[in-house]
Design a protein around this motif. Structure first.
Motif, PDB file in Angstrom:
ATOM      1  N   LYS A 251       1.508   0.982  10.887  1.00 40.90           N
ATOM      2  CA  LYS A 251       1.027   1.755   9.734  1.00 40.90           C
ATOM      3  C   LYS A 251       1.890   2.984   9.537  1.00 40.90           C
ATOM      4  O   LYS A 251       2.347   3.277   8.430  1.00 40.90           O
ATOM      5  CB  LYS A 251      -0.435   2.179   9.940  1.00 40.90           C
ATOM      6  CG  LYS A 251      -1.421   1.041  10.114  1.00 40.90           C
ATOM      7  CD  LYS A 251      -2.859   1.527  10.120  1.00 40.90           C
ATOM      8  CE  LYS A 251      -3.190   2.486  11.252  1.00 40.90           C
ATOM      9  NZ  LYS A 251      -3.102   1.868  12.584  1.00 40.90           N
TER      10      LYS A 251
ATOM     11  N   THR B 277      -2.343   8.736   8.271  1.00 39.50           N
ATOM     12  CA  THR B 277      -2.203   7.424   8.898  1.00 39.50           C
ATOM     13  C   THR B 277      -3.268   7.206   9.972  1.00 39.50           C
ATOM     14  O   THR B 277      -3.423   6.095  10.459  1.00 39.50           O
ATOM     15  CB  THR B 277      -0.805   7.263   9.525  1.00 39.50           C
ATOM     16  OG1 THR B 277      -0.567   8.345  10.434  1.00 39.50           O
ATOM     17  CG2 THR B 277       0.266   7.241   8.454  1.00 39.50           C
TER      18      THR B 277
ATOM     19  N   SER C  36       7.389   7.253   2.314  1.00 40.19           N
ATOM     20  CA  SER C  36       7.074   8.646   1.975  1.00 40.19           C
ATOM     21  C   SER C  36       8.223   9.607   2.274  1.00 40.19           C
ATOM     22  O   SER C  36       8.155  10.788   1.919  1.00 40.19           O
ATOM     23  CB  SER C  36       5.819   9.108   2.733  1.00 40.19           C
ATOM     24  OG  SER C  36       6.044   9.128   4.130  1.00 40.19           O
TER      25      SER C  36
ATOM     26  N   THR D 203       5.542   2.164   8.462  1.00 42.23           N
ATOM     27  CA  THR D 203       5.589   1.753   7.059  1.00 42.23           C
ATOM     28  C   THR D 203       5.436   2.945   6.137  1.00 42.23           C
ATOM     29  O   THR D 203       6.163   3.081   5.140  1.00 42.23           O
ATOM     30  CB  THR D 203       4.477   0.724   6.775  1.00 42.23           C
ATOM     31  OG1 THR D 203       4.572  -0.340   7.715  1.00 42.23           O
ATOM     32  CG2 THR D 203       4.605   0.162   5.367  1.00 42.23           C
ATOM     33  N   ASP D 204       4.501   3.811   6.476  1.00 42.00           N
ATOM     34  CA  ASP D 204       4.286   5.001   5.660  1.00 42.00           C
ATOM     35  C   ASP D 204       5.525   5.890   5.626  1.00 42.00           C
ATOM     36  O   ASP D 204       5.932   6.363   4.571  1.00 42.00           O
ATOM     37  CB  ASP D 204       3.090   5.798   6.194  1.00 42.00           C
ATOM     38  CG  ASP D 204       3.037   7.200   5.616  1.00 42.00           C
ATOM     39  OD1 ASP D 204       2.831   7.322   4.396  1.00 42.00           O
ATOM     40  OD2 ASP D 204       3.237   8.165   6.376  1.00 42.00           O
TER      41      ASP D 204
ATOM     42  N   ASN E  82       0.829  -1.206   0.000  1.00 41.04           N
ATOM     43  CA  ASN E  82       0.000   0.000   0.000  1.00 41.04           C
ATOM     44  C   ASN E  82       0.865   1.257   0.000  1.00 41.04           C
ATOM     45  O   ASN E  82       0.658   2.173  -0.810  1.00 41.04           O
ATOM     46  CB  ASN E  82      -0.920  -0.037   1.227  1.00 41.04           C
ATOM     47  CG  ASN E  82      -1.927   1.083   1.262  1.00 41.04           C
ATOM     48  OD1 ASN E  82      -1.580   2.217   1.555  1.00 41.04           O
ATOM     49  ND2 ASN E  82      -3.178   0.760   1.000  1.00 41.04           N
ATOM     50  N   SER E  83       1.842   1.307   0.894  1.00 40.23           N
ATOM     51  CA  SER E  83       2.725   2.469   0.998  1.00 40.23           C
ATOM     52  C   SER E  83       3.650   2.579  -0.213  1.00 40.23           C
ATOM     53  O   SER E  83       3.972   3.681  -0.665  1.00 40.23           O
ATOM     54  CB  SER E  83       3.556   2.395   2.279  1.00 40.23           C
ATOM     55  OG  SER E  83       2.727   2.484   3.417  1.00 40.23           O
TER      56      SER E  83
ATOM     57  N   THR F 264       1.641   4.015  -2.992  1.00 38.75           N
ATOM     58  CA  THR F 264       1.418   5.436  -2.719  1.00 38.75           C
ATOM     59  C   THR F 264       2.585   6.276  -3.232  1.00 38.75           C
ATOM     60  O   THR F 264       2.399   7.301  -3.900  1.00 38.75           O
ATOM     61  CB  THR F 264       1.234   5.675  -1.210  1.00 38.75           C
ATOM     62  OG1 THR F 264       0.059   4.999  -0.761  1.00 38.75           O
ATOM     63  CG2 THR F 264       1.096   7.171  -0.909  1.00 38.75           C
TER      64      THR F 264
ATOM     65  N   ALA G 282      -4.036   8.430   0.118  1.00 39.32           N
ATOM     66  CA  ALA G 282      -3.598   7.266   0.902  1.00 39.32           C
ATOM     67  C   ALA G 282      -4.087   7.423   2.333  1.00 39.32           C
ATOM     68  O   ALA G 282      -3.589   8.257   3.087  1.00 39.32           O
ATOM     69  CB  ALA G 282      -2.073   7.150   0.868  1.00 39.32           C
TER      70      ALA G 282
ATOM     71  N   ILE H  85      -2.659  12.369   2.405  1.00 35.42           N
ATOM     72  CA  ILE H  85      -2.221  11.195   3.173  1.00 35.42           C
ATOM     73  C   ILE H  85      -2.530  11.370   4.646  1.00 35.42           C
ATOM     74  O   ILE H  85      -2.387  12.463   5.209  1.00 35.42           O
ATOM     75  CB  ILE H  85      -0.702  10.955   2.959  1.00 35.42           C
ATOM     76  CG1 ILE H  85      -0.261   9.648   3.597  1.00 35.42           C
ATOM     77  CG2 ILE H  85       0.130  12.134   3.451  1.00 35.42           C
ATOM     78  CD1 ILE H  85       1.141   9.210   3.183  1.00 35.42           C
TER      79      ILE H  85
END
Length: 296
Positions: free
Chosen positions: A71, A178, A79, A74-75, A31-32, A35, A224, A176
């Motif tokens: 989460k 989280t 990013s 990971t983001d 997912n990340s 993104t 995201a 974005i």
């Protein structure tokens, strides 16, 4: 188990190396990863459908996971290159804005003086009023234009501020969050309609009494969002008709991974060369995008 065969060999290596490093669920990592790729490429890539219609490549993604699934970690990993690139470009934005404000001040002083001269010439019927009028009209055409920004990242924005800031940027955007509960609690029909239009690649025209009209011509947006299942359930109870009936969720790639909590073993610190290469490539794509006019 997640099917990752659609990923290239390079992206599979990144996925494996990051999963070994932080041990968050693979769907969250993908997912990340998507993104970052969507944000980096959306300004210069379009997809042409078989019927000939061109649409943006930007993605809307939703990750549903409990607290503690990493989460945010990971983001941040994926990013970071986008944040760093935006920070470097925003520094030049400040310089251009300062230059613009000085030029605008000087222009206003000249414009105000010529306006007074023109009003006096018309009132007293001066013989040179035609030339004064010409000078005044010329200065009006020379009004400095506020430079566009390189702002790319938005978080928990109202739809009004998001659309306006996108219109003031030369690039597409990344919405974005989280912890997206706060953002989704603001969703109304105007919000879903605008997000749908951005995903579809449609132009948006906004009329505002206070600050004037503005337009977004096919401005790409990557969205995201990450949130916990119970918060999503609460939001759906209040906003289900708005979000589902509008087709908003149909535009999202949604993942709800199995938890990895309780199965994570200690991993010593190692250099993640695959992730470093990925970040370098994202930066290269962002630099490439800066040489293109954003799609809109």
């Amino acid at each position: 188990h997640m099917n990752t065969t659609y990923l290239s060999s390079h992206l599979q290596q990144v996925l494996t190396s990051v999963q070994c490093q932080i041990q968050s669920p693979k769907p969250l990592i993908v997912n990340s990863m998507l993104t970052a790729l969507s944000t980096a490429m959306q300004d210069f890539l379009l997809v042409e459908q078989p019927i000939g219609i061109q649409t943006p490549t930007s993605l809307y993604l939703l990750a549903i996971a409990e607290s503690g699934e990493r989460k945010t970690t990971t983001d941040k990993i994926f990013s970071q290159a986008i944040h760093d690139f935006e920070s470097s470009t925003l520094r030049s934005d400040h310089e251009l804005l300062a230059k613009y404000e000085k030029e605008k001040l000087l222009w206003k002083l000249k414009s105000d003086e010529l306006k007074k001269s023109f009003a006096t010439a018309m009132r007293r019927n001066f013989s040179n009023k035609v030339q004064i009028e010409k000078n005044y009209l010329e200065i009006l055409e020379q009004e400095p234009q506020k430079p566009l920004t390189n702002k790319r990242i938005y978080s928990d924005s109202t739809i009004e501020s998001l659309l306006f800031e996108l219109s003031q940027s030369r690039t597409g955007g990344l919405l974005i969050s989280t912890e997206a509960g706060n953002l989704l609690s603001k969703v109304n029909t105007n919000y879903t309609s605008s997000l749908n239009s951005l995903w579809d690649g449609e132009s948006i025209h906004i009329g505002r009494k206070s600050s004037g009209n503005f337009s977004l011509e096919q401005k790409p947006l990557t969205c995201a969002l990450m949130l916990q299942p119970n918060i999503l359930e609460q939001i759906l109870k209040k906003k289900e008709l708005i979000t589902r009936d509008s087709g908003l969720w149909a535009r999202f790639l949604i993942c709800k991974p199995d938890s990895t909590q309780g199965t994570r073993l200690y991993q010593g610190k190692t250099d993640n060369f695959h992730l470093a290469d990925f970040k370098e490539r994202i930066t290269e794509l962002l630099q490439l995008a800066s040489h293109f006019k954003a799609v809109g």
